[in-house]
Design an enzyme around this catalytic site. Sequence first.
Site, short mmCIF file in Angstrom:
data_model
loop_
_atom_site.label_atom_id
_atom_site.label_comp_id
_atom_site.label_asym_id
_atom_site.label_seq_id
_atom_site.Cartn_x
_atom_site.Cartn_y
_atom_site.Cartn_z
N ASP A 4 52.39 58.71 -28.55
CA ASP A 4 51.80 59.97 -28.07
C ASP A 4 52.87 61.01 -27.76
O ASP A 4 54.05 60.67 -27.59
CB ASP A 4 50.94 59.74 -26.83
CG ASP A 4 51.73 59.23 -25.64
OD1 ASP A 4 52.62 58.38 -25.83
OD2 ASP A 4 51.49 59.70 -24.51
N GLU A 31 52.03 56.79 -23.34
CA GLU A 31 53.16 56.69 -22.41
C GLU A 31 53.28 57.93 -21.56
O GLU A 31 53.60 57.87 -20.37
CB GLU A 31 54.46 56.47 -23.20
CG GLU A 31 55.68 56.13 -22.33
CD GLU A 31 56.49 57.34 -21.86
OE1 GLU A 31 57.41 57.15 -21.05
OE2 GLU A 31 56.20 58.48 -22.28
ZN LIG Z 1 59.12 59.39 -24.27
#
Ligand SMILES: [Zn+2]
Length: 405
Positions: free
Chosen positions: A78, A173
């Site tokens: 992401d 993340e």
């Molecule tokens: Zn990162």
Amino acid sequence: MLVERFLKYVKIDTQSSEESTTCPSTEKQFDLANVIIEDLKEIGMSDISMDENGYIMATLPSNIDREVPTIGFIAHMDTAPDYSGKDVKPRIVENYDGGEIVLNEGQNVVMSPVDFPEMKNYKGQDLIVTDGMTLLGADNKAGIAEILEAVDYLVKHPEVKHGEVKVGFTPDEEIGRGANLFDVEKFGAKCAYTIDGGEIGELEYENFNAATVNVKINGRNIHPGTAKNKMINSTLIGMELNEMLPVDQRPEHTEKYEGFFLLISMSGSVENTSMVYIVRDHDKDKFADKKQLIADAAEYLNKKFGAGTVDLEITDSYFNMREKIEPVMEIVEIAKKSMEEVGVTPIIKPIRGGTDGARLSYMGLPCPNIFTGGHNFHGKFEYIPVQSMKKSVEVIVKVIENYTK
Ligand SMILES: [Zn+2]
């Protein structure tokens, strides 16, 4: 292949979203995941899998006839919610001259070494930059491309001996959830490295201990004309609480190993006030002291204004991975040595934040962080030198080799 792969990945929008409760938080992260699966197949990796939450795992089997520890490499798919990752139009500035780079002439977006002096370190190199309208996504698609390039190299060079290598790619993340549904047992590595750091040489195994403090203050509103000895102004109590915290321990006054209290938000009126703090410190004892200090301040106010005036809820968010890395310090030593062997000077410094690797370390997978080579993450000035990416690949290959020694 490295640069081509990277450019292919950054063009796929994978922005995650804090508002979402699903995993992955945004369906479009599967767009990249599916491409990665195809690339893993093309490289010839084994046990390629993706679960329903978008976590990808794959194995490079050992080609050595003795027991060697299984190690892993992890990156996230992401990009940050803070800045658009849609229609990324990367451009390569070849043989960078050390001066300003016009990212977007129409919009007058210029990246200058006056603002970003590190740019000067890359004079003569090839910089991958944005068109000034989006982030680049080197965080962390550079990490994905570098890991794949490294295992691709090893598949093509069977003469390089190595143990079993696992690769893992996670969603979400950037919204702090990348480790949540990571199946450490299935991954099956003794330790791993996130390839999610910044400039060339970065090697990190320390991060903050982190907690969030939710404060609710109950006041007593009454007509100000008749308020004498009756009104309790919750907002003023909130200000009093804040004044009891050390002024020098704020993010704007701290660096390196110095921790802080940060008042993230405050809203209220006479009757009710709520405040949210985050508390950070690398040191376990200092972290505990900080939480105690804010608890003591609340207790003092409750004595002064009456029980139940200040209601405090302290929740730990994550802990310093150092505690989990120190017993296996050789994994940092190997990374350091590997960098030196490929001509990269290690820059070891504490992270003033958290990483998925920190969370994974507490889930039983010790996981330091290695550089991708990128700069200025999460914004339009994000860039990455091709030469740094190549060094990251060399470091990964060298780390894998060094585990056989
Ligand atoms: Zn990162």
